[in-house]
Design a protein around this motif. Sequence first.
Motif, PDB file in Angstrom:
ATOM      1  N   ALA A 114       3.017  -4.689   3.051  1.00  0.00           N
ATOM      2  CA  ALA A 114       1.780  -5.268   4.135  1.00  0.00           C
ATOM      3  C   ALA A 114       2.246  -6.954   3.963  1.00  0.00           C
ATOM      4  CB  ALA A 114       0.590  -5.051   3.627  1.00  0.00           C
ATOM      5  N   GLU A 174     -10.583 -13.666  12.258  1.00  0.00           N
ATOM      6  CA  GLU A 174     -10.772 -13.163  13.734  1.00  0.00           C
ATOM      7  C   GLU A 174     -12.323 -13.387  13.775  1.00  0.00           C
ATOM      8  OE1 GLU A 174      -8.386 -11.958  15.519  1.00  0.00           O
ATOM      9  OE2 GLU A 174      -6.910 -11.188  14.427  1.00  0.00           O
ATOM     10  N   PHE A 226       1.009  -1.181   0.107  1.00  0.00           N
ATOM     11  CA  PHE A 226      -0.059  -0.029   0.078  1.00  0.00           C
ATOM     12  C   PHE A 226       0.816   1.248  -0.117  1.00  0.00           C
ATOM     13  CE2 PHE A 226      -2.287  -3.432   2.289  1.00  0.00           C
ATOM     14  CZ  PHE A 226      -3.499  -3.186   1.650  1.00  0.00           C
ATOM     15  N   GLU A 275       0.812 -11.016  14.945  1.00  0.00           N
ATOM     16  CA  GLU A 275       0.186  -9.593  15.713  1.00  0.00           C
ATOM     17  C   GLU A 275      -0.450  -8.826  14.710  1.00  0.00           C
ATOM     18  OE1 GLU A 275       4.059  -8.210  16.941  1.00  0.00           O
ATOM     19  OE2 GLU A 275       4.819  -7.973  14.842  1.00  0.00           O
ATOM     20  N   SER A 276      -1.083  -7.679  15.355  1.00  0.00           N
ATOM     21  CA  SER A 276      -1.906  -6.675  14.378  1.00  0.00           C
ATOM     22  C   SER A 276      -0.899  -5.992  13.473  1.00  0.00           C
ATOM     23  CB  SER A 276      -2.211  -5.727  15.578  1.00  0.00           C
ATOM     24  OG  SER A 276      -3.093  -4.772  14.922  1.00  0.00           O
ATOM     25  N   GLY A 277      -1.426  -5.969  12.419  1.00  0.00           N
ATOM     26  CA  GLY A 277      -0.548  -5.275  11.275  1.00  0.00           C
ATOM     27  C   GLY A 277       0.390  -6.197  10.594  1.00  0.00           C
ATOM     28  N   SER A 278       0.593  -7.614  10.875  1.00  0.00           N
ATOM     29  CA  SER A 278       1.495  -8.583  10.236  1.00  0.00           C
ATOM     30  C   SER A 278       1.063  -8.870   8.983  1.00  0.00           C
ATOM     31  CB  SER A 278       1.595  -9.668  11.048  1.00  0.00           C
ATOM     32  OG  SER A 278       0.318 -10.395  11.416  1.00  0.00           O
ATOM     33  N   GLY A 279      -0.106  -8.422   8.685  1.00  0.00           N
ATOM     34  CA  GLY A 279      -0.601  -8.674   7.099  1.00  0.00           C
ATOM     35  C   GLY A 279      -1.632  -9.887   6.764  1.00  0.00           C
ATOM     36  N   LYS A 280      -2.254 -10.278   7.931  1.00  0.00           N
ATOM     37  CA  LYS A 280      -3.207 -11.402   7.886  1.00  0.00           C
ATOM     38  C   LYS A 280      -4.373 -11.355   6.939  1.00  0.00           C
ATOM     39  CE  LYS A 280      -3.701 -11.561  12.276  1.00  0.00           C
ATOM     40  NZ  LYS A 280      -3.100 -10.361  12.665  1.00  0.00           N
ATOM     41  N   SER A 281      -5.142 -10.183   7.419  1.00  0.00           N
ATOM     42  CA  SER A 281      -6.466  -9.699   6.610  1.00  0.00           C
ATOM     43  C   SER A 281      -5.772  -9.127   4.986  1.00  0.00           C
ATOM     44  CB  SER A 281      -6.971  -8.397   7.228  1.00  0.00           C
ATOM     45  OG  SER A 281      -7.416  -8.859   8.547  1.00  0.00           O
ATOM     46  N   ALA A 282      -4.839  -8.532   5.004  1.00  0.00           N
ATOM     47  CA  ALA A 282      -4.301  -8.369   3.610  1.00  0.00           C
ATOM     48  C   ALA A 282      -4.475  -9.354   2.813  1.00  0.00           C
ATOM     49  CB  ALA A 282      -3.188  -7.465   3.627  1.00  0.00           C
ATOM     50  N   VAL A 335       4.054   1.086   2.117  1.00  0.00           N
ATOM     51  CA  VAL A 335       4.106   0.176   3.205  1.00  0.00           C
ATOM     52  C   VAL A 335       3.809  -1.314   2.512  1.00  0.00           C
ATOM     53  CG1 VAL A 335       2.504  -1.001   4.938  1.00  0.00           C
ATOM     54  CG2 VAL A 335       2.518   1.775   4.786  1.00  0.00           C
TER      55      VAL A 335
HETATM   56  N1  LIG Z   1      -6.216  -0.360   2.364  1.00  0.00           N
HETATM   57  C1  LIG Z   1      -5.195  -0.239   3.051  1.00  0.00           C
HETATM   58  N2  LIG Z   1      -4.502   0.879   2.996  1.00  0.00           N
HETATM   59  C2  LIG Z   1      -3.155   1.310   3.347  1.00  0.00           C
HETATM   60  N3  LIG Z   1      -2.669   0.341   4.336  1.00  0.00           N
HETATM   61  C3  LIG Z   1      -3.330  -0.891   4.448  1.00  0.00           C
HETATM   62  C4  LIG Z   1      -4.552  -1.008   4.092  1.00  0.00           C
HETATM   63  N4  LIG Z   1      -5.043  -2.167   4.573  1.00  0.00           N
HETATM   64  C5  LIG Z   1      -3.890  -2.802   5.177  1.00  0.00           C
HETATM   65  N5  LIG Z   1      -2.665  -1.726   5.437  1.00  0.00           N
HETATM   66  C6  LIG Z   1      -1.419  -2.007   5.899  1.00  0.00           C
HETATM   67  O1  LIG Z   1      -0.992  -3.257   5.897  1.00  0.00           O
HETATM   68  C7  LIG Z   1      -0.469  -3.780   6.892  1.00  0.00           C
HETATM   69  C8  LIG Z   1      -1.113  -5.033   7.121  1.00  0.00           C
HETATM   70  O2  LIG Z   1      -2.733  -4.957   7.337  1.00  0.00           O
HETATM   71  P1  LIG Z   1      -3.477  -5.970   7.684  1.00  0.00           P
HETATM   72  O3  LIG Z   1      -5.003  -5.674   7.902  1.00  0.00           O
HETATM   73  O4  LIG Z   1      -3.263  -7.141   6.900  1.00  0.00           O
HETATM   74  O5  LIG Z   1      -2.994  -6.523   9.460  1.00  0.00           O
HETATM   75  P2  LIG Z   1      -3.527  -7.817  10.171  1.00  0.00           P
HETATM   76  O6  LIG Z   1      -2.413  -8.844  10.389  1.00  0.00           O
HETATM   77  O7  LIG Z   1      -4.855  -8.401   9.693  1.00  0.00           O
HETATM   78  O8  LIG Z   1      -3.805  -7.049  11.396  1.00  0.00           O
HETATM   79  P3  LIG Z   1      -4.896  -7.295  12.641  1.00  0.00           P
HETATM   80  O9  LIG Z   1      -4.559  -8.270  13.484  1.00  0.00           O
HETATM   81  O10 LIG Z   1      -4.815  -5.899  13.448  1.00  0.00           O
HETATM   82  O11 LIG Z   1      -6.287  -7.432  12.071  1.00  0.00           O
HETATM   83  C9  LIG Z   1      -0.786  -2.728   8.142  1.00  0.00           C
HETATM   84  O12 LIG Z   1       0.560  -1.992   8.006  1.00  0.00           O
HETATM   85  C10 LIG Z   1      -1.936  -1.710   7.608  1.00  0.00           C
HETATM   86  O13 LIG Z   1      -1.736  -0.723   8.187  1.00  0.00           O
END
Ligand SMILES: Nc1ncnc2c1ncn2[C@@H]1O[C@H](COP(=O)(O)OP(=O)(O)OP(=O)(O)O)[C@@H](O)[C@H]1O
Length: 294
Positions: A25, A201, A20, A44-51, A23
């Motif tokens: 991700a 989650e 992104f 952990e939060s922000g590790s890239g799971k949801s992406a 970043v």
């Molecule tokens: N639409 C977006 N625009 C910009 N950055 C994004 C976007 N979606 C995710 N990111 C960034 O990508 C990285 C991974 O985000 P992601 O949502 O995959 O984390 P996660 O592991 O699911 O965290 P969580 O446990 O908090 O849900 C983070 O740094 C987040 O800020």
Amino acid sequence: MLYDGCMGALLDIRDLRIRFGSVEAVRGINLHIGEDEVLGLVGESGSGKSATALAILGLLGPAAQVAGRILWHSNSAAGGLEASQGGRAEDGATDLLRQRAEGLRRLRGREIAMIFQEPMTALNPVMSIGHQVAEAASAHSPSWTGREAKRKAIAALEAVAIPDAARRYGDYPHQFSGGQRQRILIAMALINRPRLLIADEPTTALDVTVQAQVLELLRDLQRQHGLAMLFISHDLAVVGKIAGRVAVMRNGQVVETGSTAQLLTAPQHAYTRSLLAAVPTLSTDRSRPLATLE
Ligand SMILES: Nc1ncnc2c1ncn2[C@@H]1O[C@H](COP(=O)(O)OP(=O)(O)OP(=O)(O)O)[C@@H](O)[C@H]1O
Ligand SMILES: [Mg+2]
């Protein structure tokens, strides 16, 4: 880490990279999920799971730059997805990253379904839950009559143990408990019998008792339907209750993959040990001091 092979995989993610802007991700991950398999994805939060999850369904949005391949090996894919435009990869698999929007829309819900973390935001607050489940049912079967869709919706609500499903068909989301709302979302996700369920989650917003009930329901449905599942959580203890294999993500990379038993009892990576230490599990030996991150 070497790529560990994936004969017979339903979904095969190869060298996935998601950016992104500046970043990074997701930084080159390999994952596969077999038919009937539950793969846990922790980190952990922000590790890239949801992406990662959103990339599978083509829901990342225009801000994301994506590279790599996401191979879908479902036999029934031929009916819904394009073989042209480079969408058909080797072995008859389909590369989901190279599908047009229309192909992905047909795939979502019918072959791959997703449950999101927040049941209240995923449900429409001004539409009865029965109507929402029936709509999910008829989305991929437009020839159904209203009555057929309603009958199917009630059966789906009964299958996830919503009490008095027929009587409560016209009730709205706020009239249900958080655990019931999550069950309703599970009913919607599974109503078209997808091959793969992505659960991001799914129990985090619930209290511990309800969390255990929803996990049990997901586990039962998974076995009953022979469903493959990508189960995402920041909590290794929760993942350990449902997944046969776990991948641990940190900072956009997979740092460790292994069977759940192996990860819970003999984690190789210091980060996995720190995740275990943060959340004592039933399998943690409480007579020993907690592990620390070296
Ligand atoms: N639409 C977006 N625009 C910009 N950055 C994004 C976007 N979606 C995710 N990111 C960034 O990508 C990285 C991974 O985000 P992601 O949502 O995959 O984390 P996660 O592991 O699911 O965290 P969580 O446990 O908090 O849900 C983070 O740094 C987040 O800020
Ligand atoms: Mg997330």
